[in-house]
Write a protein that holds these residues in place. Structure first.
Motif, PDB file in Angstrom:
ATOM      1  N   ILE A  50       0.851  -1.192   0.000  1.00 53.86           N
ATOM      2  CA  ILE A  50       0.000   0.000   0.000  1.00 53.86           C
ATOM      3  C   ILE A  50       0.887   1.243   0.000  1.00 53.86           C
ATOM      4  O   ILE A  50       0.649   2.203  -0.747  1.00 53.86           O
ATOM      5  CB  ILE A  50      -0.914  -0.012   1.244  1.00 53.86           C
ATOM      6  CG1 ILE A  50      -1.767  -1.278   1.261  1.00 53.86           C
ATOM      7  CG2 ILE A  50      -1.772   1.247   1.290  1.00 53.86           C
ATOM      8  CD1 ILE A  50      -2.825  -1.354   0.211  1.00 53.86           C
ATOM      9  N   ASP A  51       1.928   1.215   0.861  1.00 56.77           N
ATOM     10  CA  ASP A  51       2.824   2.377   0.955  1.00 56.77           C
ATOM     11  C   ASP A  51       3.527   2.631  -0.363  1.00 56.77           C
ATOM     12  O   ASP A  51       3.687   3.786  -0.778  1.00 56.77           O
ATOM     13  CB  ASP A  51       3.851   2.159   2.075  1.00 56.77           C
ATOM     14  CG  ASP A  51       3.200   2.258   3.443  1.00 56.77           C
ATOM     15  OD1 ASP A  51       2.093   2.846   3.508  1.00 56.77           O
ATOM     16  OD2 ASP A  51       3.768   1.743   4.426  1.00 56.77           O
ATOM     17  N   ALA A  52       3.941   1.554  -1.036  1.00 60.39           N
ATOM     18  CA  ALA A  52       4.637   1.695  -2.313  1.00 60.39           C
ATOM     19  C   ALA A  52       3.749   2.429  -3.315  1.00 60.39           C
ATOM     20  O   ALA A  52       4.196   3.339  -4.015  1.00 60.39           O
ATOM     21  CB  ALA A  52       5.024   0.323  -2.849  1.00 60.39           C
ATOM     22  N   ALA A  53       2.466   2.019  -3.337  1.00 57.81           N
ATOM     23  CA  ALA A  53       1.530   2.672  -4.256  1.00 57.81           C
ATOM     24  C   ALA A  53       1.382   4.140  -3.903  1.00 57.81           C
ATOM     25  O   ALA A  53       1.290   5.011  -4.771  1.00 57.81           O
ATOM     26  CB  ALA A  53       0.178   1.970  -4.211  1.00 57.81           C
ATOM     27  N   ARG A  54       1.368   4.401  -2.599  1.00 61.62           N
ATOM     28  CA  ARG A  54       1.178   5.770  -2.146  1.00 61.62           C
ATOM     29  C   ARG A  54       2.378   6.642  -2.555  1.00 61.62           C
ATOM     30  O   ARG A  54       2.214   7.770  -2.999  1.00 61.62           O
ATOM     31  CB  ARG A  54       1.006   5.776  -0.628  1.00 61.62           C
ATOM     32  CG  ARG A  54      -0.027   6.783  -0.165  1.00 61.62           C
ATOM     33  CD  ARG A  54      -0.268   6.677   1.321  1.00 61.62           C
ATOM     34  NE  ARG A  54      -1.183   5.583   1.641  1.00 61.62           N
ATOM     35  CZ  ARG A  54      -1.288   5.060   2.866  1.00 61.62           C
ATOM     36  NH1 ARG A  54      -0.522   5.490   3.844  1.00 61.62           N
ATOM     37  NH2 ARG A  54      -2.162   4.103   3.104  1.00 61.62           N
ATOM     38  N   ILE A  55       3.590   6.065  -2.389  1.00 62.75           N
ATOM     39  CA  ILE A  55       4.790   6.819  -2.739  1.00 62.75           C
ATOM     40  C   ILE A  55       4.822   7.099  -4.241  1.00 62.75           C
ATOM     41  O   ILE A  55       5.251   8.145  -4.682  1.00 62.75           O
ATOM     42  CB  ILE A  55       6.059   6.048  -2.282  1.00 62.75           C
ATOM     43  CG1 ILE A  55       6.121   6.088  -0.764  1.00 62.75           C
ATOM     44  CG2 ILE A  55       7.324   6.625  -2.905  1.00 62.75           C
ATOM     45  CD1 ILE A  55       7.030   5.069  -0.143  1.00 62.75           C
ATOM     46  N   ASP A  56       4.283   6.135  -5.016  1.00 63.26           N
ATOM     47  CA  ASP A  56       4.198   6.352  -6.460  1.00 63.26           C
ATOM     48  C   ASP A  56       3.200   7.439  -6.814  1.00 63.26           C
ATOM     49  O   ASP A  56       3.002   7.738  -7.991  1.00 63.26           O
ATOM     50  CB  ASP A  56       3.790   5.052  -7.168  1.00 63.26           C
ATOM     51  CG  ASP A  56       4.946   4.079  -7.202  1.00 63.26           C
ATOM     52  OD1 ASP A  56       6.070   4.509  -6.881  1.00 63.26           O
ATOM     53  OD2 ASP A  56       4.734   2.896  -7.527  1.00 63.26           O
ATOM     54  N   GLY A  57       2.520   7.968  -5.827  1.00 60.87           N
ATOM     55  CA  GLY A  57       1.645   9.093  -6.085  1.00 60.87           C
ATOM     56  C   GLY A  57       0.178   8.749  -6.233  1.00 60.87           C
ATOM     57  O   GLY A  57      -0.634   9.586  -6.605  1.00 60.87           O
ATOM     58  N   ALA A  58      -0.194   7.496  -5.935  1.00 61.15           N
ATOM     59  CA  ALA A  58      -1.605   7.116  -6.045  1.00 61.15           C
ATOM     60  C   ALA A  58      -2.346   7.580  -4.799  1.00 61.15           C
ATOM     61  O   ALA A  58      -1.865   7.409  -3.680  1.00 61.15           O
ATOM     62  CB  ALA A  58      -1.735   5.607  -6.205  1.00 61.15           C
ATOM     63  N   GLY A  59      -3.517   8.163  -4.968  1.00 57.79           N
ATOM     64  CA  GLY A  59      -4.352   8.571  -3.838  1.00 57.79           C
ATOM     65  C   GLY A  59      -4.973   7.351  -3.204  1.00 57.79           C
ATOM     66  O   GLY A  59      -4.865   6.236  -3.725  1.00 57.79           O
ATOM     67  N   PRO A  60      -5.621   7.508  -2.049  1.00 63.94           N
ATOM     68  CA  PRO A  60      -6.210   6.360  -1.352  1.00 63.94           C
ATOM     69  C   PRO A  60      -7.244   5.616  -2.197  1.00 63.94           C
ATOM     70  O   PRO A  60      -7.340   4.393  -2.112  1.00 63.94           O
ATOM     71  CB  PRO A  60      -6.849   6.982  -0.107  1.00 63.94           C
ATOM     72  CG  PRO A  60      -6.789   8.455  -0.293  1.00 63.94           C
ATOM     73  CD  PRO A  60      -5.765   8.766  -1.303  1.00 63.94           C
ATOM     74  N   TRP A  61      -8.023   6.333  -3.028  1.00 68.00           N
ATOM     75  CA  TRP A  61      -9.030   5.655  -3.848  1.00 68.00           C
ATOM     76  C   TRP A  61      -8.378   4.759  -4.876  1.00 68.00           C
ATOM     77  O   TRP A  61      -8.764   3.607  -5.048  1.00 68.00           O
ATOM     78  CB  TRP A  61      -9.902   6.695  -4.570  1.00 68.00           C
ATOM     79  CG  TRP A  61     -10.791   7.441  -3.639  1.00 68.00           C
ATOM     80  CD1 TRP A  61     -10.523   8.630  -3.042  1.00 68.00           C
ATOM     81  CD2 TRP A  61     -12.070   7.032  -3.171  1.00 68.00           C
ATOM     82  NE1 TRP A  61     -11.571   8.992  -2.237  1.00 68.00           N
ATOM     83  CE2 TRP A  61     -12.538   8.029  -2.297  1.00 68.00           C
ATOM     84  CE3 TRP A  61     -12.888   5.919  -3.412  1.00 68.00           C
ATOM     85  CZ2 TRP A  61     -13.763   7.956  -1.654  1.00 68.00           C
ATOM     86  CZ3 TRP A  61     -14.116   5.846  -2.777  1.00 68.00           C
ATOM     87  CH2 TRP A  61     -14.547   6.850  -1.906  1.00 68.00           C
ATOM     88  N   ARG A  62      -7.357   5.331  -5.557  1.00 69.58           N
ATOM     89  CA  ARG A  62      -6.663   4.558  -6.585  1.00 69.58           C
ATOM     90  C   ARG A  62      -5.947   3.370  -5.961  1.00 69.58           C
ATOM     91  O   ARG A  62      -5.958   2.273  -6.490  1.00 69.58           O
ATOM     92  CB  ARG A  62      -5.647   5.467  -7.287  1.00 69.58           C
ATOM     93  CG  ARG A  62      -5.811   5.460  -8.792  1.00 69.58           C
ATOM     94  CD  ARG A  62      -4.685   6.188  -9.471  1.00 69.58           C
ATOM     95  NE  ARG A  62      -3.799   5.266 -10.170  1.00 69.58           N
ATOM     96  CZ  ARG A  62      -4.169   4.582 -11.257  1.00 69.58           C
ATOM     97  NH1 ARG A  62      -5.361   4.710 -11.755  1.00 69.58           N
ATOM     98  NH2 ARG A  62      -3.311   3.765 -11.854  1.00 69.58           N
ATOM     99  N   THR A  63      -5.331   3.599  -4.785  1.00 69.14           N
ATOM    100  CA  THR A  63      -4.616   2.515  -4.109  1.00 69.14           C
ATOM    101  C   THR A  63      -5.575   1.376  -3.776  1.00 69.14           C
ATOM    102  O   THR A  63      -5.289   0.208  -4.003  1.00 69.14           O
ATOM    103  CB  THR A  63      -3.982   3.037  -2.810  1.00 69.14           C
ATOM    104  OG1 THR A  63      -3.373   4.285  -3.063  1.00 69.14           O
ATOM    105  CG2 THR A  63      -2.962   2.055  -2.283  1.00 69.14           C
TER     106      THR A  63
END
Lengths: 292, 303
Positions: free
Chosen positions: A184-197
């Motif tokens: 989840i954190d990796a996706a977040r660091i890539d710039g994805a918002g919580p919905w996209r994650t």
């Protein structure tokens, strides 16, 4: 040498026999229980294709078959299509909304780490042990009356959603706990918002739990009796199970084989859907549903 | 810009959006109704009057506690629970242990799918199904007893759901049937979590199958058993739908439990005394909660 080898052979054979006997016993016991599950259902299936005189006796195999009951119930019972539609509509909406709420809340409780999280979980958990459904019916009637939703099919959706909401959130929560935080954190660091994650990373990994939540909610809403019977008194706005529960045999529209035909129509979709989804359902149950 | 997050009460706005739907429904249709029922139970509230409800203190509770029907109806619910609870644990446990040893994957899958069929039959349809099974005239059970075994005639055949002593046991059998597969799957999940070499090691040490079950398997299933006992105790004490369908509002009927008593007072009796009904519900719920707490305590102290 020869003597000892024949002795081991005899020993092995004895052991084999014992294992075999044991297996036969085991499978017989299992099959006995499976038959007690299947026989009542098969009996109703048979009832739905019995001729009217044969339906007055409890025998399994009728003297004369009559396959016309299925056509009859759709032709002659005018309220049936309404009730069937009500059931589909209410169940569909309930499953959709509850699943939506449960996915969001379950995900948030695990991966967004809200401050009051443990408190929310504790409240949801304790609501499972309290007879909420029974005791709250007095006030739920009052709320629905206040909102003008007595005798409204759509109005049923609101209380239906909460019937399984707590358990659904808890199931989704334990499923999302299996999704590693790093992902989840990796996706977040890539710039994805919580919905996209949630949509791209979380949801695909929570597929099995999703199936469990959908099936559990479907079964509850499809068969709900107490709320529907209390919050409506017009046959046209009621769902299928309430109508079936008050049908009483006789010779007319609601003769036994005809009720049985309606019964089979109502019960079959769930069983068929489950048979197709069973692999995911079992996985989901094993993964998370049983841990709450 | 991205770091300037909007927060409400210390929570990220997005977190609120995620939690809000569930919390709103839960608050509106579970939390609020219960709080409101507690309040109503202290008043003479009625749906039908326009007068504002009056605070009556514990009057409803005193009336409920002094009503013999309150305790009789609670006793019926407790009796049903005693009939139902052991069967709904023991049979699924037995089945799970047996199915767990089936090595053929295909056969095991077929067994499991059939086992779970009752769990995907919606509640009311289970009751309608068993109303047929127990039917006095056309039910297959009486057909078997009368026509095939000839143990009874249609004059003295058992009235399963007819308000006799057989009624609650009959309902209990139905409920055990309903939970058979679902609870087995619970236990199967527990069994799958036990490492296979543990029972093997015990067998090598000379333990027989019964000892393996009792000393190796049973302790590891204890947590699942605990959850099932507590949850099913709760559902069994608070059964209402099937009682309404089978028994209706006859006060002498064995299915007239505290839940039906409450419902009767709230919705059926002409007086429509919701305040009194709410106090009946609360008395029942409190008695239940005491037992739930006690059950949790028993299971806790064993660890």
């Amino acid at each position: 040498m020869a003597a000892s080898s024949s002795e081991t052979n005899r020993y092995l054979k004895q052991k084999q026999n014992r294992v075999l006997r044991y297996a036969v016993l085991r499978h017989s016991v299992i099959i006995f229980f499976l038959l007690t599950i299947l026989l009542p259902l098969t009996w109703v299936l048979m009832l739905s294709i019995k001729s009217l005189p044969d339906s007055m006796r409890g025998n399994f195999w009728p003297r004369r078959f009559d396959f016309s009951h299925y056509g009859y119930v759709f032709d002659k019972i005018e309220t049936l299509p309404y009730n069937l539609f009500n059931s589909i509509y209410v169940t569909g909406a309930t499953v959709l909304i509850t699943t939506f709420c449960a996915v969001l809340a379950g995900y948030a409780l695990v991966h967004l780490k809200p401050r009051g999280g443990p408190f929310i979980v504790a409240i949801f958990l304790s609501s499972l042990y309290f007879p909420t459904r029974v005791v709250s019916i007095i006030t739920v009637y009052e709320i629905q009356d206040y909102l003008g939703l007595i005798n409204s099919t759509s109005g049923l959706i609101l209380p239906y959603i909460t019937l399984n909401l707590a358990i659904s959130v808890l199931i989704m929560r334990s499923i999302f706990q299996l999704v590693p935080h790093e992902l989840i954190d990796a996706a977040r660091i890539d710039g994805a918002g919580p919905w996209r994650t949630l949509w791209v990373v979380g949801l695909p990994l929570a597929k099995n739990g999703l199936v469990v939540v959908i099936i559990v909610n479907f079964v509850t809403a499809w068969g709900e009796y107490l709320l529907c019977a209390t919050l409506s008194n017009d046959q046209l706005v009621r769902t299928m199970p309430v109508v079936l529960a008050s049908a009483h045999g006789g010779m007319g529209q609601w003769a036994w084989p005809r009720i049985a035909a309606v019964y089979i129509i109502v019960v079959l979709p769930g069983i068929i859907a489950f048979t197709f989804a069973q692999r995911l359902f079992f996985k989901g149950l094993m993964e998370g549903a049983l841990k709450t | 810009m991205a770091s300037a997050k909007k927060t409400i009460l210390g929570l990220d706005l997005n977190t609120w959006v995620f939690l809000l739907p569930a919390l709103l429904f839960f608050a509106g249709y579970q939390l609020f109704p219960i709080v409101r029922v507690v309040w109503i139970s202290f008043t003479d509230f009625k749906y039908l009057t326009n007068d504002p409800p009056n605070w009556v203190g514990f009057a409803n509770y005193i009336e409920a506690v002094n009503d013999p029907l309150m305790w009789k109806s609670l006793g019926r619910a407790a009796y049903f629970t005693v009939l139902f609870l052991p069967g709904t644990i023991i049979f699924p446990l037995l089945l799970a242990v047996l199915v767990d040893r089936v090595r053929n994957a295909k056969v095991a899958t077929v067994y499991r799918v059939i086992l779970l069929i009752p769990a995907v039959i919606p509640s009311t349809l289970v009751f309608v199904l068993w109303k047929w099974m127990y039917n006095y005239q056309i039910g297959p059970i009486n057909y078997f007893l009368v026509e095939i075994m000839e143990w009874f005639t249609y004059r003295n055949a058992p009235q399963w759901l007819g308000g006799t002593d057989l009624t609650l046991p009959s309902v209990a059998i139905m409920e055990i049937w309903w939970g058979l597969g679902y609870h087995s799957i619970f236990f199967l999940a527990g069994l799958a979590a036990i490492p296979k070499d543990l029972p093997e090691a015990a067998r090598v040490d000379g333990a027989n199958e019964w000892q393996v079950f009792w000393y190796v398997i049973r302790p590891r299933l204890q947590p699942i058993m605990m959850i099932l006992v507590v949850l099913r105790f709760g559902t069994a004490m608070a059964v209402i739908d099937e009682y309404l369908i089978f028994g209706g509002f006859n006060r002498a009927h064995p299915t007239y439990t505290w839940t039906v008593f409450m419902y009767d007072q709230a919705f059926k009796t002409g007086l429509w005394r919701q305040g009194f009904a709410a106090s009946i519900g609360m008395v029942g719920a409190v008695v239940m909660m005491i037992f739930v707490a006690y059950l949790v305590y028993i299971f806790r102290s064993k660890d």
